[in-house]
Design an enzyme around this catalytic site. Structure first.
Site, PDB file in Angstrom:
ATOM      1  CE  LYS A  53      -3.788  -2.483   2.125  1.00  0.00           C
ATOM      2  NZ  LYS A  53      -4.496  -2.911   3.319  1.00  0.00           N
ATOM      3  CD  GLN A  97      -3.412  -4.407   6.445  1.00  0.00           C
ATOM      4  OE1 GLN A  97      -3.369  -3.413   5.729  1.00  0.00           O
ATOM      5  NE2 GLN A  97      -3.934  -5.555   6.039  1.00  0.00           N
ATOM      6  CG  ASP A 120      -9.610  -0.531   4.322  1.00  0.00           C
ATOM      7  OD1 ASP A 120      -9.342  -0.756   3.131  1.00  0.00           O
ATOM      8  OD2 ASP A 120      -8.909  -0.931   5.270  1.00  0.00           O
TER       9      ASP A 120
END
Ligand code: NAD
Length: 282
Positions: A53, A97, A120
């Site tokens: 990422k 994460q 997200d």
């Protein structure tokens, strides 16, 4: 191989180039899109995902900050970190994460992320918007699948789409997006009976299970589009959920692993970050 290969790498590359151009325009206008990623602990897969990422951001010209917290960090420390990022005007996108170490409350942390920075798309506000057909952040992996279908001219309208998996991250949002695209959608999961009978009815079959070689050729209708979301490590190699060689002989379209859906996930994360920055306009 009878099936057309859906080349996620090529599609993602084109998206990333477009994102890099949009980023330059925003920077020229005085806004540097900025993604903050919070990584807790030493999970090896998470470390790789976060590094990818970060690299994706750097290549696109997006500012990236990775905040690493110890495996032993407390709920309070993690929540304070998220609150600080919510308040930081220079940060447009926040991503925690997953999975978190077991002692931490994942749902509570996701709830804390500012929905307008939730790139997200895991906050209940954004899941609700997706459910209600309102604009909001959509989880990157299912969004990437929709872009792949679009690029290959596979219109879900009126088709039977079968999604195997019902997680909040992949299965459920995937089903919602296919429904919004006018597919008739069936969601299968670990308690589904006669799974193969259902998957054989699919014009579009999405596998998001997390088990190598789970989808076999006898589960696939000839000519179906088979989208493999799975990422499994077998003998040090990454494989999907689909028995690729055998299914490719039956399917009309198929995504490889690696080089399929995974490539799109990061591209969509970058796109969401840019959208977050554009909305804030700073
Ligand atoms: P998860 O473990 O949360 O969900 C797995 C789902 O599979 C569950 O809903 C479960 O009901 C279903 N399932 C399990 N056994 C089954 C069975 N025997 N029959 C039918 N359904 C069954 O996983 P997830 O987070 O949704 O991820 C799924 C897979 O996708 C994993 O391999 C993950 O690594 C991968 N993934 C890939 C990307 C990407 O960028 N390509 C992103 C996220 C997840």
């Amino acid at each position: 191989m009878a099936a057309t290969l859906i080349d996620g790498r090529a599609v993602a590359k084109a998206f990333k180039e477009e994102i890099a151009q949009r980023t330059q325009v925003m920077i020229a206008q005085g806004v540097t899109p900025h993604l903050a990623v919070v990584l807790v602990g030493e999970n090896p897969a998470s470390q790789v995902y976060v590094r990818n990422k970060e690299n994706g951001c750097i290549k696109a010209g997006i500012r990236s900050t990775v905040i690493r917290l110890e495996e032993s960090c407390t709920q309070q420390e993690l929540e304070d970190t998220v609150k600080r990022l919510n308040e930081d005007e220079s940060v447009h996108g926040i991503l925690v994460q997953l999975p978190l170490p077991r002692h931490l409350d994942e749902a509570a942390v996701l709830r804390l992320i500012d929905p307008d920075k939730d790139v997200d798309g895991f906050h209940a506000m954004n899941s609700g918007r997706l459910m209600n057909g309102q604009p909001g952040f959509v989880p990157c992996t299912p969004l990437g699948v929709m872009k792949l279908l679009e690029q290959y001219g596979i219109d879900p309208k009126g088709k039977h789409a079968v999604v195997i998996g019902r997680s909040n991250i992949v299965g459920k949002p995937m089903a919602m997006l296919l429904l919004a695209a006018n597919a008739t959608v069936t969601i299968c999961h670990s308690r589904t009976q006669n799974l193969a009978e259902i998957t054989r009815q699919a014009d579009i079959l999405v596998a998001a299970v997390g088990r190598a070689n789970f989808v076999t050729a006898d589960m696939v209708r000839p000519g179906a589009a088979v989208i493999d979301v799975g990422i499994n490590r077998v003998d040090g190699k990454i494989v999907g959920d689909v028995d690729f060689d055998a299914v490719a002989e039956v399917a009309g379209y198929i995504t490889p692993v690696p080089g399929g859906v995974g490539q799109m996930t990061i591209a969509m994360l970058l796109a969401n970050t840019l959208d977050a920055a554009a909305k804030r306009g700073r």
